[in-house]
Write a protein that holds these residues in place. Structure first.
Motif, short mmCIF file in Angstrom:
data_model
loop_
_atom_site.label_atom_id
_atom_site.label_comp_id
_atom_site.label_asym_id
_atom_site.label_seq_id
_atom_site.Cartn_x
_atom_site.Cartn_y
_atom_site.Cartn_z
N PRO A 453 23.46 28.02 51.68
CA PRO A 453 23.87 27.39 50.41
C PRO A 453 23.26 28.11 49.20
CG PRO A 453 22.20 26.06 51.52
CD PRO A 453 22.57 27.16 52.47
N ALA A 454 23.78 27.78 48.02
CA ALA A 454 23.29 28.40 46.78
C ALA A 454 21.80 28.15 46.62
CB ALA A 454 24.07 27.84 45.58
N GLY A 455 21.10 29.17 46.16
CA GLY A 455 19.66 29.09 46.02
C GLY A 455 18.91 29.54 47.25
N GLY A 456 19.61 29.82 48.34
CA GLY A 456 18.97 30.26 49.57
C GLY A 456 18.67 31.75 49.56
N THR A 457 18.09 32.23 50.65
CA THR A 457 17.67 33.63 50.75
C THR A 457 18.14 34.21 52.08
OG1 THR A 457 15.72 33.17 49.43
CG2 THR A 457 15.70 35.19 50.73
N VAL A 458 18.59 35.45 52.02
CA VAL A 458 18.94 36.23 53.21
C VAL A 458 18.09 37.49 53.20
CG1 VAL A 458 20.73 37.48 54.47
CG2 VAL A 458 21.29 35.31 53.34
N THR A 459 17.37 37.73 54.30
CA THR A 459 16.47 38.88 54.38
C THR A 459 16.89 39.77 55.53
OG1 THR A 459 14.65 37.53 53.55
CG2 THR A 459 14.07 39.62 54.59
#
Length: 564
Positions: A453-459
């Motif tokens: 969702p918006a505000g999340g992080t993908v690393t």
């Protein structure tokens, strides 16, 4: 196979026989002890018996009295000990009375008589040895003392006593043999009834297939009488005979063997045969024991399973060919749709109303999504048809992953997801299929952005761990339930609610897994529902550098499992 002698031996061991003939043996010994005691006392009272002869008669009383102990304890050791006592008493009596020339000559044969009464081969042999020793003792005594006085009444009495004891001993031995024979016949009858009640047919075979014995219920279409007349090989359908002969040869070599064949009298049936070598020291030629069962139902099930498997494989191959052909057929007109929509978006042939421009953007976006889906389906069909071939080339994995990040970054920014990369400062040289590795990175990152969702992080993390290239894509998205994790990785399998499943096709992770396995690697998923997911791909494709003897570096290419 069990011989009648073995059955008799098991049915009537010494301990078992002793329980039946104890009273008779004790009575025989008691009668002898009484008769010998009366002979000694009577002869002494009449004054016709010399002192040595008197003690010789008394010596024969001892084994008779000792024999009464069989009522309390009996066994092979006790009987052999008692027989030794008989031999010792006979030796003493012969030594004191002059042996074969004395009045107690008949007592010399009492050890043999006792051996007959006690039963068995070993007691008789031991009794015969006792007779020989007593005779030698008597001869030695006669040589030392001369012939001595002749006592006709005592001689006759001892002979009659010995004859009577021998007759009773023969009677006891006869009764023991009858009991052993009856027990052996009873046991053999039990064994035969047990063998006849078997659900299958047990055969004893020669190497040639000739049937020597048969027990149990024969399978349908395999009657027993023709087996004895013509042998087992003749009862088998001709095309199945080589298989049976091979099983016989294997069994003769000491291995367990099995064969299934159609009986010649009913080709629609099957017989399951299990063979094993029968080691019998009494026969020089090796023999076999075989068990035959009706295998028609099992054969029908196996045939049905084989047919179903072949049909499933044919359907799967047809589906794969259909998907591959349809993907090619759909991609050609779709490329035209994308091309014309792109021309209209760029307004190469003049302006258009804003409303139509929005339609063109929707057409281009939908066409691009459909093209991606078709490409995924085409790749899956190639992999399932084992037609996907890896094209190995050497490259820096960091550059390839950076290019994939650039393609996904726009979608991440539009959704409000932070996309970060953790790449090592030194190059990560690998030898792999460049397109497949890029597809792995793109699919993992696209899935992570899609379900975060918006505000999340993908690393995204890339590193070389020994000979492995490790790509890890972690997100803080919705996560995956444990029961769904086990399903993911198969084509068209999706997780989550209906809204989440509408965002994909279930082909992304299946392609990642397939590409990883084609390289000899694997994919693993670690997820917590509501917290996020981390997908790790490990590929054995990294180039390991070692220091050459001259001081330089040498790159060692590692083997990579090629595609089919």
């Amino acid at each position: 196979m069990t011989s009648p002698a073995d059955i008799a031996a098991r049915a009537t061991p010494t301990g078992l026989r002793a329980r039946g003939d104890r009273p008779a043996l004790a009575a025989w010994h008691a009668g002898w002890a009484v008769a010998a005691a009366l002979l000694a006392l009577g002869g002494r009272w009449l004054g016709d018996v010399e002192v040595p002869v008197f003690y010789g008669v008394l010596a024969m009383v001892v084994p008779g009295v000792t024999g009464l102990g069989l009522l309390h304890r009996d066994g092979p050791r006790e009987r052999m000990t008692l027989l030794g006592l008989w031999g010792l008493a006979a030796v003493v009596a012969a030594g004191l009375s002059g042996g074969l020339t004395g009045p107690l000559a008949g007592f010399v044969f009492l050890p043999l008589t006792a051996g007959l009464a006690l039963g068995g081969v070993r007691p008789v042999q031991a009794g015969a040895l006792g007779v020989g020793l007593a005779a030698l003792a008597g001869l030695f005594s006669a040589w030392l003392a001369g012939a001595g006085p002749h006592l006709p009444i005592l001689t006759a009495t001892s002979a009659v006593m010995t004859a009577g004891a021998a007759a009773l001993a023969v009677r006891l031995s006869w009764r023991q043999n009858e009991a052993r024979l009856a027990a052996a016949e009873t046991e053999a009858g039990k064994v035969e009834r047990l063998l006849a009640a078997q659900p299958g047919l047990t055969l004893v075979l020669e190497r040639s297939g000739r049937v020597l014995a048969a027990y149990g219920a024969p399978p349908p279409a395999l009657p027993v009488d023709p087996l004895f007349e013509n042998g087992l090989i003749a009862a088998v359908h001709a095309p199945d005979r080589p298989r049976l002969l091979a099983a016989i040869d294997r069994a003769l070599q000491g291995h367990d063997a099995a064969a299934i064949f159609a009986p010649r009298l009913a080709l629609d049936r099957r017989v399951q045969l299990i063979l094993r070598r029968l080691d019998d020291p009494g026969h020089e030629a090796p023999r076999l024991i075989a068990q035959a069962f009706d295998g028609t139902a099992q054969y029908a099930r196996e045939l049905g399973l084989e047919t179903a498997r072949a049909e499933a494989e044919a359907r799967e191959a047809g589906k794969t060919r259909f998907l591959a052909n349809m993907s090619h057929e759909l991609r050609t007109p779709l490329n035209a749709v994308l091309g014309f929509s792109d021309i209209m978006r760029q307004r190469l042939f003049g302006p258009m109303p804003d409303r139509y421009a929005a339609y063109v953007d929707n057409i281009h976006e939908a066409g691009g999504h459909l093209l991606d889906l078709i490409n995924d389906v085409l790749d899956v069909s190639k992999i399932e048809a084992e037609r996907y071939v890896l094209t190995l080339e050497r490259f820096d994995a960091r550059e390839l992953v950076s290019a994939a990040i650039a393609l996904v970054r726009v979608a991440a920014e539009d959704k409000g997801v932070t996309l970060t990369a953790m790449l090592p400062p030194e190059s990560v040289d690998v030898s792999a299929d460049k397109r497949a590795v890029k597809q792995i990175a793109l699919n993992l990152m696209s899935n992570a952005v899609k379900f975060t969702p918006a505000g999340g992080t993908v690393t995204v993390t890339v590193e070389a761990v020994g000979p492995y290239l490790e790509i890890v894509v972690a997100d803080t998205g919705v996560g995956i339930a444990p029961e769904d994790v086990r399903r993911l990785g198969r084509p068209f399998e999706q997780a989550g609610a209906i809204e989440q499943r509408r965002q994909g096709t279930g082909l992304g992770l299946s392609l990642v897994r397939a590409f990883a396995e084609l390289h000899g690697g694997r994919m693993s998923i670690d997820s917590t529902l509501g917290e996020g997911t981390a997908v790790t791909v490990r590929l054995p494709v990294a180039q390991v550098a070692r220091i050459a003897p001259e001081g330089g570096a040498e790159i060692i290419p590692l083997p990579v499992a090629g595609g089919k």
